[in-house]
Design a protein around this motif. Sequence first.
Motif, PDB file in Angstrom:
ATOM      1  N   ASN A   3       3.367   0.732   4.705  1.00  0.00           N
ATOM      2  CA  ASN A   3       3.865   0.744   3.327  1.00  0.00           C
ATOM      3  C   ASN A   3       2.756   0.764   2.278  1.00  0.00           C
ATOM      4  O   ASN A   3       3.046   0.732   1.087  1.00  0.00           O
ATOM      5  N   ASN A   4       1.498   0.799   2.704  1.00  0.00           N
ATOM      6  CA  ASN A   4       0.410   0.759   1.735  1.00  0.00           C
ATOM      7  C   ASN A   4       0.450   1.904   0.737  1.00  0.00           C
ATOM      8  O   ASN A   4       0.082   1.723  -0.415  1.00  0.00           O
ATOM      9  N   LEU A   6       3.064   3.411  -0.610  1.00  0.00           N
ATOM     10  CA  LEU A   6       4.018   3.076  -1.672  1.00  0.00           C
ATOM     11  C   LEU A   6       3.464   1.978  -2.570  1.00  0.00           C
ATOM     12  O   LEU A   6       3.606   2.033  -3.788  1.00  0.00           O
ATOM     13  N   LEU A   7       2.845   1.007  -1.955  1.00  0.00           N
ATOM     14  CA  LEU A   7       2.251  -0.089  -2.715  1.00  0.00           C
ATOM     15  C   LEU A   7       1.158   0.435  -3.640  1.00  0.00           C
ATOM     16  O   LEU A   7       1.109   0.091  -4.828  1.00  0.00           O
ATOM     17  N   SER A   9       0.830   3.443  -4.849  1.00  0.00           N
ATOM     18  CA  SER A   9       1.388   4.258  -5.931  1.00  0.00           C
ATOM     19  C   SER A   9       1.939   3.391  -7.061  1.00  0.00           C
ATOM     20  O   SER A   9       1.757   3.702  -8.232  1.00  0.00           O
ATOM     21  N   ARG A  10       2.571   2.288  -6.714  1.00  0.00           N
ATOM     22  CA  ARG A  10       3.117   1.405  -7.757  1.00  0.00           C
ATOM     23  C   ARG A  10       2.008   0.680  -8.511  1.00  0.00           C
ATOM     24  O   ARG A  10       2.036   0.590  -9.737  1.00  0.00           O
ATOM     25  N   TYR A  11       1.038   0.164  -7.773  1.00  0.00           N
ATOM     26  CA  TYR A  11      -0.071  -0.524  -8.430  1.00  0.00           C
ATOM     27  C   TYR A  11      -0.952   0.446  -9.212  1.00  0.00           C
ATOM     28  O   TYR A  11      -1.526   0.090 -10.239  1.00  0.00           O
ATOM     29  N   MET A  13       0.057   2.970 -10.986  1.00  0.00           N
ATOM     30  CA  MET A  13       0.667   3.150 -12.310  1.00  0.00           C
ATOM     31  C   MET A  13       0.470   1.910 -13.178  1.00  0.00           C
ATOM     32  O   MET A  13       0.186   2.024 -14.371  1.00  0.00           O
ATOM     33  N   LYS A  14       0.607   0.745 -12.603  1.00  0.00           N
ATOM     34  CA  LYS A  14       0.378  -0.492 -13.372  1.00  0.00           C
ATOM     35  C   LYS A  14      -1.076  -0.555 -13.857  1.00  0.00           C
ATOM     36  O   LYS A  14      -1.346  -0.948 -14.993  1.00  0.00           O
ATOM     37  N   GLU A  17      -1.502   1.975 -16.666  1.00  0.00           N
ATOM     38  CA  GLU A  17      -0.854   1.493 -17.891  1.00  0.00           C
ATOM     39  C   GLU A  17      -1.657   0.378 -18.551  1.00  0.00           C
ATOM     40  O   GLU A  17      -1.663   0.255 -19.778  1.00  0.00           O
TER      41      GLU A  17
END
Length: 145
Positions: A3-4, A6-7, A9-11, A13-14, A17
Motif C-alpha cells: 500500500n505504500n 497509495l500512501l 500519493s496521498r502524502y 499531495m499534502k 499543499e
Amino acid sequence: MDNNLLLVSRYFMKFYESFCVDVCKKHDLVQMEMDILAFVANHPGLNTASDIVEVRMFTKSNVSAMVEQLIQKGLLQREEDKEDRRKIHLIIKPKANPIIKDIKKMQLRFSKELMTGFSEEEEKLFGQFIDRMLSNVMEGIRGNK
C-alpha cells in the motif's frame, strides 16, 4: 508492491499543499484558484476549463466557480476560439504575473525538497518510472470505459 504507493500519493499531495499555503495567503487565493492559475501557466496548450477538468480531475462545477472568481479578481480572462466559437480559452492577465512568478518559485522549492538525497541519475530514472506508470494508468482508465 504494498500500500505504500497509495500512501505516497496521498502524502505527496499534502506535502505539495503545505508549500502552497504561503502563496495562497500572500495573494488571497484559495488552493483551487492557485491550482488553476498554475495549470494554465504550466500548460500553454491546455487552457480551457474542460482541459482543467480532464487533466486535474476537478469537478466541472468547482472549476467553473473558481474560474469565475479568478476572472472577477482580474487574474484570468476568457477568449473565444477563432475557429470553434464553442471553445473558450483562459488567458492569464498581466495582474497575475507576480502570482505566477511566486507559484513557479514555490514549485521549484517543492521539487528540490522532494528530490533531496536523489542523485541526478536516480531523478532521471524516477521521472521515467513515473511517466511509465502514468501511461499504464491512462491506458487502464481508457480500457475500463
